[in-house]
Design a protein around this motif. Sequence first.
Motif, mmCIF file in Angstrom:
data_model
loop_
_atom_site.group_PDB
_atom_site.id
_atom_site.type_symbol
_atom_site.label_atom_id
_atom_site.label_comp_id
_atom_site.label_asym_id
_atom_site.label_seq_id
_atom_site.Cartn_x
_atom_site.Cartn_y
_atom_site.Cartn_z
ATOM 1 N N ASP A 195 47.892 -45.382 -14.835
ATOM 2 C CA ASP A 195 47.003 -46.607 -14.442
ATOM 3 C C ASP A 195 45.776 -46.344 -13.764
ATOM 4 N N ARG A 239 38.084 -45.949 -17.443
ATOM 5 C CA ARG A 239 37.474 -47.295 -18.017
ATOM 6 C C ARG A 239 36.072 -47.576 -17.148
ATOM 7 N N GLN A 294 39.557 -49.675 -24.309
ATOM 8 C CA GLN A 294 40.356 -50.927 -24.354
ATOM 9 C C GLN A 294 41.797 -50.238 -24.218
ATOM 10 N N VAL A 295 42.504 -50.771 -23.384
ATOM 11 C CA VAL A 295 44.046 -50.333 -23.085
ATOM 12 C C VAL A 295 44.961 -51.268 -23.316
ATOM 13 N N THR A 296 46.121 -51.248 -23.891
ATOM 14 C CA THR A 296 47.318 -52.268 -23.971
ATOM 15 C C THR A 296 48.509 -51.551 -23.587
ATOM 16 N N LEU A 297 49.331 -52.072 -22.518
ATOM 17 C CA LEU A 297 50.429 -51.600 -22.033
ATOM 18 C C LEU A 297 51.546 -52.735 -22.445
ATOM 19 N N ARG A 298 52.678 -52.269 -22.894
ATOM 20 C CA ARG A 298 53.954 -53.157 -23.068
ATOM 21 C C ARG A 298 54.962 -52.184 -22.326
ATOM 22 N N ARG A 321 40.806 -47.688 -28.752
ATOM 23 C CA ARG A 321 41.861 -48.343 -28.230
ATOM 24 C C ARG A 321 42.939 -47.536 -28.095
ATOM 25 N N SER A 367 47.305 -47.656 -26.854
ATOM 26 C CA SER A 367 48.487 -48.355 -26.421
ATOM 27 C C SER A 367 49.355 -47.479 -26.142
ATOM 28 N N VAL A 418 53.677 -48.167 -24.825
ATOM 29 C CA VAL A 418 54.849 -48.853 -25.062
ATOM 30 C C VAL A 418 56.044 -48.222 -24.548
ATOM 31 N N ASP A 434 46.850 -43.934 -30.362
ATOM 32 C CA ASP A 434 45.238 -44.400 -30.233
ATOM 33 C C ASP A 434 44.642 -44.426 -31.585
#
Length: 391
Positions: A251, A258, A266-270, A305, A307, A309, A323
């Motif tokens: 992070d 960023r 753009q970043v997505t975390l799950r 992007r 991601s 997970v 990515d």
Amino acid sequence: MEPLVAVLVVAALVGVPAVVLWRVLSGRRELGSGPAERATFETLHTASLAAPPLRAGLTQAGVLKASRHLRQLLGSPAIAITNAEELLVYDGTGDHHAREAFDHAASTLKDGRIQVLQLSCTQPECPIRHAVVVPLTTDDRVVGSLAAYGDHTSAGLVRAVQEVARWVDSQLELAELDRSRTLLMEAEVRALRAQISPHFIYNSLTTIASFVRTDPERARELLIDFADFTRYSFRRHGDYTTLAEELRSIDRYLTLERARFGDQLQVTLRIAPEVLAVAVPFLCIQPLVENAVRHGLESKPGVGRISIVAEDAGSECSITVEDDGLGMDPEHLRRVLAGEERATGVGLANVDERLRQVYGDEFGLVVETGKGAGTKVSMRMPKYRPGVTVR
């Protein structure tokens, strides 16, 4: 004794656990269907008990735990094991002979020859009258000795001691291999740090400098993130960390990136809360994210992007880093992971190799990619594995 010892050595050299080997060889027959089979099973079982302590190498603690089982294999009243400098253990009757045991081994340690010795003893009831001393070797070097003591010698006993010594040699070689793998893992982590630092440090400091006049508070926050990230990446203790710590470092890294890329990244975390405490190899996910940014998105026009997970998968933790960047040629990737070609990315082959070393080949990276199709890297890790702990 001799046939049983021979079976024992074959089992050790091929690297198959003794009990499993017995079950394979016995097929459908009932355990204990004959005296020879029962004796073979008992021999293999005894060997399996002696093996784990020896996998730590020729140490006093390990040899002490293994000695009783080795003496049982040989059927001798006493045995002695030395390294090149001292007696490690004398196990059995006639322990007044222990003070002489290293002297008995001296010639064997010097030239690697087998000795059959006749001993003098002033105690009439002592069963120790002879000794067979054989060398213990690794990489063709004499590193110690194994001696069997008793009231007589025979050609069969000499051969039995030789075979057991060879089996001990195989365990010591496996211990050396384990140590080499550990050193290799440490070297690979150092290599990762070396790969990460020049590129990332330069870009991060340049980005922070750009905010010093226009947004001093933002520059201060980024500098703190940079310090925390580098402190984690260059720490000197522990081969493992928690998934939560690894993600926290990621992070910070993404915060810095960023700041450099702005809305283009753009970043997505799950992340499933259940897996945050799982112990994982240090720097096993972070390089994959850096690779996605550096080689997947840096040269891509427009928005990129990523991601990340992490999911709970029963006894395992499932992690993916994906990515939509440039991707790579699958054949080139295969050669990189096989060690046939140097990687242009940060640590992909490195992470794959370390995962296989820690968990086994079935836990290597799974990579889906193609030119212009982005990259998805998946990994599985057991939630618990002996030896994988955070210190």
